[in-house]
Design a protein around this motif. Structure first.
Motif, PDB file in Angstrom:
ATOM      1  N   LEU A  77      -0.807 -10.029  -7.313  1.00 53.16           N
ATOM      2  CA  LEU A  77      -1.904  -9.469  -6.534  1.00 53.16           C
ATOM      3  C   LEU A  77      -2.591 -10.545  -5.702  1.00 53.16           C
ATOM      4  CD1 LEU A  77      -3.447  -7.018  -9.149  1.00 53.16           C
ATOM      5  CD2 LEU A  77      -2.530  -6.392  -6.922  1.00 53.16           C
ATOM      6  N   ALA A  78      -2.773 -11.722  -6.311  1.00 51.34           N
ATOM      7  CA  ALA A  78      -3.363 -12.828  -5.554  1.00 51.34           C
ATOM      8  C   ALA A  78      -2.458 -13.227  -4.389  1.00 51.34           C
ATOM      9  CB  ALA A  78      -3.594 -14.021  -6.482  1.00 51.34           C
ATOM     10  N   ARG A  79      -1.155 -13.201  -4.597  1.00 50.13           N
ATOM     11  CA  ARG A  79      -0.196 -13.525  -3.529  1.00 50.13           C
ATOM     12  C   ARG A  79      -0.306 -12.543  -2.366  1.00 50.13           C
ATOM     13  NH1 ARG A  79       5.842 -13.871  -5.542  1.00 50.13           N
ATOM     14  NH2 ARG A  79       5.483 -11.631  -5.870  1.00 50.13           N
ATOM     15  N   ALA A  80      -0.600 -11.287  -2.655  1.00 45.54           N
ATOM     16  CA  ALA A  80      -0.760 -10.298  -1.597  1.00 45.54           C
ATOM     17  C   ALA A  80      -2.128 -10.410  -0.931  1.00 45.54           C
ATOM     18  CB  ALA A  80      -0.557  -8.890  -2.165  1.00 45.54           C
ATOM     19  N   LEU A  81      -3.189 -10.623  -1.732  1.00 51.06           N
ATOM     20  CA  LEU A  81      -4.548 -10.627  -1.184  1.00 51.06           C
ATOM     21  C   LEU A  81      -4.827 -11.841  -0.304  1.00 51.06           C
ATOM     22  CD1 LEU A  81      -6.494  -9.370  -4.342  1.00 51.06           C
ATOM     23  CD2 LEU A  81      -5.948  -8.074  -2.265  1.00 51.06           C
ATOM     24  N   ILE A  82      -4.177 -12.988  -0.585  1.00 54.32           N
ATOM     25  CA  ILE A  82      -4.437 -14.188   0.216  1.00 54.32           C
ATOM     26  C   ILE A  82      -3.994 -14.017   1.663  1.00 54.32           C
ATOM     27  CG2 ILE A  82      -2.247 -15.369  -0.199  1.00 54.32           C
ATOM     28  CD1 ILE A  82      -3.831 -17.964  -0.549  1.00 54.32           C
ATOM     29  N   ARG A  83      -3.123 -13.063   1.911  1.00 57.94           N
ATOM     30  CA  ARG A  83      -2.649 -12.805   3.279  1.00 57.94           C
ATOM     31  C   ARG A  83      -3.661 -11.983   4.083  1.00 57.94           C
ATOM     32  NH1 ARG A  83       3.099 -13.159   3.790  1.00 57.94           N
ATOM     33  NH2 ARG A  83       4.002 -14.091   1.933  1.00 57.94           N
ATOM     34  N   LYS A  84      -4.644 -11.399   3.369  1.00 52.68           N
ATOM     35  CA  LYS A  84      -5.591 -10.497   4.017  1.00 52.68           C
ATOM     36  C   LYS A  84      -4.853  -9.428   4.831  1.00 52.68           C
ATOM     37  CE  LYS A  84      -9.439 -13.767   4.268  1.00 52.68           C
ATOM     38  NZ  LYS A  84      -8.851 -14.697   3.299  1.00 52.68           N
ATOM     39  N   PRO A  85      -4.004  -8.650   4.153  1.00 56.43           N
ATOM     40  CA  PRO A  85      -3.130  -7.709   4.871  1.00 56.43           C
ATOM     41  C   PRO A  85      -3.913  -6.519   5.419  1.00 56.43           C
ATOM     42  CG  PRO A  85      -2.909  -7.372   2.523  1.00 56.43           C
ATOM     43  CD  PRO A  85      -3.824  -8.561   2.691  1.00 56.43           C
ATOM     44  N   ARG A  86      -3.350  -5.913   6.476  1.00 55.49           N
ATOM     45  CA  ARG A  86      -3.911  -4.691   7.025  1.00 55.49           C
ATOM     46  C   ARG A  86      -3.399  -3.470   6.285  1.00 55.49           C
ATOM     47  NH1 ARG A  86      -8.417  -6.037   9.643  1.00 55.49           N
ATOM     48  NH2 ARG A  86      -8.045  -7.772  11.078  1.00 55.49           N
ATOM     49  N   VAL A  87      -2.272  -3.625   5.619  1.00 60.03           N
ATOM     50  CA  VAL A  87      -1.707  -2.546   4.799  1.00 60.03           C
ATOM     51  C   VAL A  87      -1.357  -3.137   3.446  1.00 60.03           C
ATOM     52  CG1 VAL A  87       0.110  -0.819   4.576  1.00 60.03           C
ATOM     53  CG2 VAL A  87      -0.762  -1.395   6.846  1.00 60.03           C
ATOM     54  N   LEU A  88      -1.903  -2.551   2.378  1.00 60.79           N
ATOM     55  CA  LEU A  88      -1.665  -3.037   1.022  1.00 60.79           C
ATOM     56  C   LEU A  88      -0.978  -1.927   0.226  1.00 60.79           C
ATOM     57  CD1 LEU A  88      -2.036  -5.227  -1.162  1.00 60.79           C
ATOM     58  CD2 LEU A  88      -4.276  -4.210  -1.674  1.00 60.79           C
ATOM     59  N   ILE A  89       0.172  -2.261  -0.358  1.00 59.48           N
ATOM     60  CA  ILE A  89       0.957  -1.301  -1.147  1.00 59.48           C
ATOM     61  C   ILE A  89       0.899  -1.738  -2.605  1.00 59.48           C
ATOM     62  CG2 ILE A  89       3.203  -0.207  -1.444  1.00 59.48           C
ATOM     63  CD1 ILE A  89       3.866  -1.191   1.430  1.00 59.48           C
ATOM     64  N   LEU A  90       0.402  -0.852  -3.456  1.00 56.11           N
ATOM     65  CA  LEU A  90       0.338  -1.134  -4.889  1.00 56.11           C
ATOM     66  C   LEU A  90       1.211  -0.111  -5.595  1.00 56.11           C
ATOM     67  CD1 LEU A  90      -3.508  -1.796  -5.258  1.00 56.11           C
ATOM     68  CD2 LEU A  90      -1.678  -3.472  -4.957  1.00 56.11           C
ATOM     69  N   ASP A  91       2.414  -0.514  -5.944  1.00 57.56           N
ATOM     70  CA  ASP A  91       3.382   0.379  -6.590  1.00 57.56           C
ATOM     71  C   ASP A  91       3.321   0.157  -8.090  1.00 57.56           C
ATOM     72  OD1 ASP A  91       5.411   2.035  -7.289  1.00 57.56           O
ATOM     73  OD2 ASP A  91       6.980   1.014  -6.162  1.00 57.56           O
ATOM     74  N   ASP A  92       2.363   0.874  -8.748  1.00 53.34           N
ATOM     75  CA  ASP A  92       2.132   0.713 -10.192  1.00 53.34           C
ATOM     76  C   ASP A  92       1.881  -0.750 -10.520  1.00 53.34           C
ATOM     77  OD1 ASP A  92       1.694   1.993 -12.528  1.00 53.34           O
ATOM     78  OD2 ASP A  92       3.800   2.255 -13.072  1.00 53.34           O
ATOM     79  N   ALA A  93       1.109  -1.404  -9.631  1.00 56.98           N
ATOM     80  CA  ALA A  93       0.944  -2.852  -9.718  1.00 56.98           C
ATOM     81  C   ALA A  93      -0.126  -3.275 -10.694  1.00 56.98           C
ATOM     82  CB  ALA A  93       0.608  -3.408  -8.332  1.00 56.98           C
ATOM     83  N   THR A  94      -0.871  -2.332 -11.285  1.00 63.36           N
ATOM     84  CA  THR A  94      -1.952  -2.690 -12.215  1.00 63.36           C
ATOM     85  C   THR A  94      -1.709  -2.140 -13.606  1.00 63.36           C
ATOM     86  OG1 THR A  94      -3.226  -0.726 -11.579  1.00 63.36           O
ATOM     87  CG2 THR A  94      -3.595  -2.740 -10.297  1.00 63.36           C
ATOM     88  N   SER A  95      -0.484  -1.707 -13.877  1.00 58.12           N
ATOM     89  CA  SER A  95      -0.202  -1.033 -15.151  1.00 58.12           C
ATOM     90  C   SER A  95      -0.356  -1.952 -16.346  1.00 58.12           C
ATOM     91  CB  SER A  95       1.211  -0.457 -15.124  1.00 58.12           C
ATOM     92  OG  SER A  95       2.158  -1.500 -14.896  1.00 58.12           O
TER      93      SER A  95
END
Length: 750
Positions: free
Chosen positions: A653-671
């Motif tokens: 999640l940190a790897r995705a958030l550091i990019r400050k993306p315009r589109v964020l996809i969470l595919d069961d990423a917090t299970s």
């Protein structure tokens, strides 16, 4: 009855044509040989003596040689044309007759080339002598004896070099040399050093012959010592040059290996996603690492031998021709006897040796079977019977052993007798030349030493060339990866626009390439809006993860298109797109590097440490990373195996958030996250100010997260069948309500 007769009638003309065409081809070859013997051999020197001035004699030699080549070449072309028109059955015939053209070149150019070679050191008289020598019957026969194996060898090497069209050895070697880039000049330096080193080695036979002459003439003295010193200097210089050339060669081949391996790996990384699903990871890795290493090592060692002995053999051949054309022709004519006969005998011995091993295996099998069943053998008192059976098997081997021993003896005899016959022939011809004053006794000694080294060089070449060809051929599989065109759209160019993050699926249909008959998505249409969290739910196999994969541009829709801010995804530049669209899966893949490297993975510009920590704080990873002795420099282990599932998800999640993306996809990423991290993520998605700068696609099994989404899409059978908020869908009591109310909630949000 009609059909067999028609078939017979159609095949009869072919049967009638096959024999005459083949017969005419061989007849044409025989007539060409007779014309060369009866007409060209005496007529061409006579005509040249009438039409050309006596001086310079070298011109007459070249005119005769070129005229003979032209006439023989025209005759060879006409014979070959006869076989080309021949329909079927003539492939092998045409293959052998194709050697006629290089044979014509060898017969026509050998004498002029030798004359020019001798002219450099012997003067014009030798050219005149060679002109008359070429018209003699013995010289004519000796020329054919030497040219035939040379032409056959040239044709064979050329067919190996050019076989399989664009995949021939010549093309592959050219591509391997292209891996050197600007360092290609090393090969010219290497070739020069090898030639100089080979010439230095030639000093031993050369000075041996000279010293022999001086000893016979009682001229040993100061010159004797001087020549020994000069020979020693040349030998040492040759060894030094060989050492330098080996160093340059190994360095160059190491560069080829590393460059080729890097190119193959880069080519693999460019392939589409389906490529990695159809090919096992182990097979791809083996091709990139083991195959390139094996090919490079084999090619490096065998090509070194081939290059060294090729240059050495050519230098030796030049020295031999310089000293005595007659002795050289005898050597060349004897090469087929010297190598082909032992080769044939060696194959016979190998076949018999294989039969002996097979028979021995059968007798061993009897022994193994008996020894493993000794209680049964003893209980039936059959020890003597099994011993007799084993002896019977050994008796069956006796004739094979005798044949193998005979084949071994014949093989050794063939190798030794062919070498002895060549030596006897050289001494016979050389003795006549010495007594006639054509050469000295010392040079005969020199030539015998040259001949020994030359036959050794030819033997190594015949041994190493098939291995080099095999190594080059094995590189075809490596070049398959380099030549493979990825089945995905070309990299787009859009990279400098300001994105809002609006995603549109417009009538998207999709089926995986390996299961085209099973549609996953059918006419899917929906929109992700900036500032909204859209939850995608549905039963297992409904296509939720496929939607996430299409949004990451990992696959291309079979029909319809996926738009980002109104542009199809393939129009965006690859790096730019994946900075703006970030995804986190249920089991994210980490790399065996530090936490900092994993969080900043894929970013071109290395982020500041403050940015890394801020992203880790948002995802909940900072709490456990900061407690480690080395902090963010701690290695996560291979594939993150030193972390729990929740910790891996937090880092991803940190790897995705550091990019400050315009589109964020969470595919069961917090299970796998704990309660605190879950609450932090829900707050980040729904309550933070950053939520308005991105669109979020949420695929999850947690009912609480789904309830807080701005919009819920229910996916089933590859299409959206329900859409709305949690309250709206529960009030409708449709598919979503049924899934939530299911007691076991299998595949439904919890």
């Amino acid at each position: 009855l009609v059909r067999p007769m028609a078939s017979t009638g159609s095949s009869a003309p072919c049967g009638c044509l096959c024999l005459p065409r083949a017969f005419l081809a061989w007849l044409g070859t025989a007539l060409l040989f007779l014309a060369d013997w009866v007409l060209l051999r005496p007529a061409l020197p006579w005509i040249s003596s009438l039409l050309l001035p006596p001086e310079p004699p070298l011109l007459r030699v070249w005119v005769v040689g070129l005229s003979r080549w032209a006439v023989l070449w025209l005759g060879a072309r006409s014979v070959l044309r006869t076989t080309v028109d021949f329909p079927g059955g003539g492939t092998g015939l045409r293959g052998w007759l194709a050697a006629l053209e290089p044979l014509a070149a060898a017969l026509g150019l050998a004498l002029p080339g030798l004359a020019a070679f001798r002219e450099l050191g012997s003067g014009a008289a030798d050219s005149t002598r060679l002109l008359h020598w070429g018209s003699r019957l013995d010289a004519f026969a000796l020329g054919y004896a030497a040219a035939l194996p040379a032409a056959a060898l040239w044709h064979e090497l050329r067919s190996l070099w050019l076989q399989r069209g664009h995949g021939g050895s010549g093309v592959i070697v050219s591509r391997l040399l292209g891996c050197l880039g600007s360092e290609i000049h090393r090969f010219w330096l290497l070739l020069t050093l090898v030639v100089l080193s080979s010439l230095g080695e030639m000093s031993i036979p050369f000075f041996t012959g000279r010293l022999t002459d001086w000893i016979l003439q009682d001229r040993a003295g100061g010159a004797f010592t001087q020549n020994l010193i000069l020979m020693s200097i040349l030998i040492i210089a040759s060894a030094v040059l060989e050492f330098v050339s080996d160093g340059i060669y190994n360095s160059t081949m190491g560069h080829v290996h590393s460059h080729l391996q890097g190119e193959v790996f880069q080519a693999v990384l460019r392939q589409e996603t389906e490529f990695f699903q159809k090919n096992q990871t182990g097979a791809i890795t083996s091709r990139v690492t083991e195959d390139t290493s094996t090919m490079s090592e084999s090619l490096s060692s065998e090509l070194s031998l081939l290059l060294w002995y090729l240059v050495r053999g050519l230098c030796l051949l030049g020295f031999m021709l310089w000293g005595s054309a007659s002795l050289t022709m005898v050597t060349l004519a004897a090469l087929p006897l010297l190598f082909l006969l032992p080769k044939k005998l060696g194959k016979w011995h190998q076949v018999l040796a294989a039969q002996v091993q097979e028979s021995l295996a059968k007798s061993s099998q009897v022994a193994i079977e008996v020894l493993s069943a000794m209680p049964t053998v003893r209980s039936f008192a059959n020890e003597e019977g099994e011993a007799q059976k084993f002896k019977q098997k050994l008796q069956e081997m006796k004739p094979l052993n005798q044949k193998e021993a005979l084949a071994y003896a014949v093989d050794l005899w063939g190798t030794s007798i062919s070498g002895m016959l060549l030596k006897v022939g050289l001494l016979f011809v050389g003795g006549k030349l010495v007594t006639g004053g054509a050469i000295s006794s010392g040079y005969l000694v020199t030539f015998v030493l040259y001949q020994t080294q030359f036959t050794e060089a030819v033997q190594v070449l015949l041994f190493s060339y098939p291995r080099v060809h095999k190594a080059v051929g094995s590189s075809e599989e490596i070049f398959e990866y380099l030549d493979r065109v990825p089945r995905c759209p070309a990299n787009g160019s859009v990279a400098s626009v300001k994105l809002d993050g609006r995603v549109q699926f417009q009538n998207v249909s999709f089926a995986y390439p390996n299961r085209q008959e099973v549609p996953v998505l059918q006419g899917l249409t929906f929109t992700l809006r900036p500032g909204e969290v859209t939850a995608l739910v549905g039963p297992n196999g409904s296509g939720k993860s496929t939607v996430a994969a299409l949004l990451q541009n990992l696959y291309q829709p079979s029909d319809g298109q996926v738009l980002l801010d109104g542009r199809p995804l393939p129009e965006y530049e690859h790096r730019y797109l994946h900075r703006q669209v970030a995804a986190v899966g249920q089991e994210p893949q980490l790399f065996g590097r530090s936490f900092r490297e994993n969080i900043a993975y894929g970013l071109i510009q290395k982020p500041a440490m403050e940015e890394v920590i801020a992203a880790a704080v948002q995802s909940g990873a900072h709490s456990f990373i900061s407690k480690l002795p080395q902090g963010y420099d701690t290695e996560v282990g291979e594939a993150g195996n030193q972390l729990s599932g929740g910790q891996r998800q937090a880092v991803a999640l940190a790897r995705a958030l550091i990019r400050k993306p315009r589109v964020l996809i969470l595919d069961d990423a917090t299970s796998a996250l704990d309660a605190d991290s879950q609450s932090r993520m829900e707050s980040l998605l729904c309550d933070s100010t950053e939520r308005y700068s991105r669109s979020v696609l949420l695929i999850t099994q947690r009912l609480r997260s789904v309830e807080q989404a701005d919009r819920i899409l229910f996916l089933e059978g590859g299409t959206i069948i329900e859409e709305g908020t949690h309250q709206q869908l529960m009030a409708n009591k449709g598919h979503y309500w049924t899934m939530v109310q299911t007691p076991d909630r299998s595949g439904a949000p919890e």
